[in-house]
Design an enzyme around this catalytic site. Structure first.
Site, mmCIF file in Angstrom:
data_model
loop_
_atom_site.group_PDB
_atom_site.id
_atom_site.type_symbol
_atom_site.label_atom_id
_atom_site.label_comp_id
_atom_site.label_asym_id
_atom_site.label_seq_id
_atom_site.Cartn_x
_atom_site.Cartn_y
_atom_site.Cartn_z
ATOM 1 N N ASP A 2 0.861 -1.184 0.000
ATOM 2 C CA ASP A 2 0.000 0.000 0.000
ATOM 3 C C ASP A 2 0.896 1.232 0.000
ATOM 4 O OD1 ASP A 2 -2.275 1.809 0.449
ATOM 5 O OD2 ASP A 2 -3.344 0.015 1.073
ATOM 6 N N HIS A 61 2.360 1.881 -3.183
ATOM 7 C CA HIS A 61 1.387 2.761 -3.807
ATOM 8 C C HIS A 61 1.865 4.205 -3.723
ATOM 9 C CE1 HIS A 61 -2.254 -0.228 -3.367
ATOM 10 N NE2 HIS A 61 -1.225 -0.734 -4.016
#
Length: 472
Positions: free
Chosen positions: A279, A302
């Protein structure tokens, strides 16, 4: 009383006597690198907003008491001397709690988890206030129980290791914090398909690995942190944080495993750290200001994100964030600001400088239509985004999406966006020369690659009405 306990009592007593004779003052472990920033002496207020992923727990009702008596400088409290076995199977929680209480009561006390041991402890809150200069040093391996089936039913499933209401504390060592997250990742936490084409949401109660809550003047350095069930490290309601020389890692597909998350936290430095996870590499939530990030390598991840902000029509204020001399590689996003429709507040004073991209999707993105489902309605209110600079952003992008994307609110435009020396080329395939802009205002100090012709000049006509979105 057995011999080992007798020796331990003598040792602690000697520490106290040594302090009385020398009147040693506690060390300060706060080495803030930002200029003109000094942490306040008072304890920060509890956070007003919590992450939509992991709500904060109630304040512990029975914090570990501090010993008001005389203290010592530099006494080491080895958890094995308090009964820790360190074989990876035994529950060493009582030994860590006992060592913490002893170290908390003296100045510059050290809780030591020595090398060549693997300690397992259950969900625990290490509370203050403690004497100044406390050090929690992990040179071996520290880990939680393996998976949800081994998690004690009485323990919180929202968090594992919590440090609460501390000042001038250091969390360091040459060891590893192993999260044992594999079984947690298999839980259906995110929306997934159910019977007959329906959508279901799982319990999503995987624990954050390490959390600092309502604390100040913190240092976290040197550790290897890996395989967290959810967020690896979270700072909530803190003031004065130095993070440096960490290694944070989990697989690319591990869900919600943000590397470092901060919210309602001020005066933060994050330096010389490697993060690869499933993430956001670093996520900056509401209530954050004066954050300096330098020398960080992210990937896979991310990217580095400000947000999401304004969820459930909340007010979010983020200011004075600097990211420089960083590398982002093999990531789904690069530099991102994401807000929900319907929120208020502002994001201002953001600087991204000297960033190298390597095969990154959505290299530069402002998204004011962030939504986790297709059911989000258009709303007129929004978090105001202004004074955002992208300078010397170079490298390669994944051609599956445009490298530059500015999607701003219909009614609350993004303003004063600056682009300079932005040169992004396809990692493979043809150049994507169709950047996206919607209600975004700013200027290009130099020509960009790919060219951007959709950024509007000047200010929107509604700019005079935006004072209501400002933050003090």
């Amino acid at each position: 009383m057995d011999l080992s306990r007798t020796l331990l009592v003598i040792w602690v007593t000697a520490c106290l006597i040594f302090q009385n004779s020398n009147n040693v003052e506690g060390r300060s472990h706060y080495h803030k690198k930002q200029k003109n920033k000094s942490p306040p002496a008072s304890t920060p207020k509890p956070p007003e907003h919590s992450s939509p992923h992991i709500p904060p727990p109630a304040i512990p009702s029975d914090p570990y008491p501090s010993d008001p008596g005389n203290s010592s400088a530099g006494c080491v409290f080895d958890v094995t001397s308090f009964g820790a076995v360190g074989d990876g199977a035994a529950d060493d929680t009582p030994a860590f709690i006992a060592a913490w209480k002893a170290a908390c009561a003296v100045e510059s006390g050290v809780v030591l988890a020595p090398a060549d041991y693997c300690f397992k402890i259950t969900s625990t809150i290490f509370s203050g206030p403690c004497k100044p200069g406390l050090v929690f040093q992990v040179d071996g391996v520290l880990m939680p129980p393996e998976g949800p089936n081994s998690w004690p039913k009485a323990d919180s499933r929202k968090q594992w290791l919590v440090f609460y209401q501390l000042d001038h504390m250091t969390f360091t060592g040459k060891g590893t914090i192993e999260g044992n997250g594999q079984e947690w990742w298999a839980l259906p936490c995110k929306p997934h398909r159910g019977p007959n084409g329906s959508t279901l949401r799982g319990p999503c109660d995987s624990p954050a690995l390490i959390r600092f809550f309502m604390s100040s003047n913190l240092v976290v350095s040197g550790l290897k942190i890996q395989n967290s069930p959810q967020f690896h490290m979270k700072f909530d309601g803190c003031d004065g944080v130095l993070i440096e020389k960490l290694s944070i890692s989990s697989p690319k597909l591990s869900p919600n495993t943000d590397g470092i998350h901060i919210e309602n936290t001020k005066s933060v430095g994050i330096y010389n750290t490697m993060i690869g996870n499933g993430d956001d590499c670093i996520s900056i939530g509401p209530g954050c200001s004066d954050v300096d990030i330098e020398g960080v390598t992210c990937g896979p991840s991310h990217g580095i994100s400000i947000g999401s902000l304004g969820v459930h029509n909340s007010r979010a204020c983020v200011s004075n964030i600097t990211v420089r001399n960083a590398v982002i590689k093999e990531s789904d996003n690069g530099l991102r600001i994401k807000t929900w429709q319907g929120g208020t507040g502002s994001v201002t004073g953001i600087s991204f400088e000297n960033i190298q991209m390597e095969n990154v999707m959505n290299c530069v993105i402002i998204d004011q239509y962030y939504c986790l489902s297709k059911a989000c309605l258009n709303e007129t209110s929004a978090v105001y985004v202004t004074d955002v600079a992208f300078r010397n952003i170079k490298g390669t992008y994944d051609v599956r999406s445009p490298p530059i994307h500015f999607a701003c609110s219909d009614t609350v435009a993004c303003t004063n966006i600056t682009l300079s020396d932005v040169e992004l080329l396809p990692h493979e395939g043809e150049l994507v020369d169709d950047p996206f802009c919607w209600n975004a205002y700013g200027n290009q100090e130099t020509l960009t690659i790919p060219p951007i012709n959709c950024l509007r000049d000047g200010d929107p006509q509604t700019v005079a009405e935006l004072s209501q979105y400002g933050c003090n």
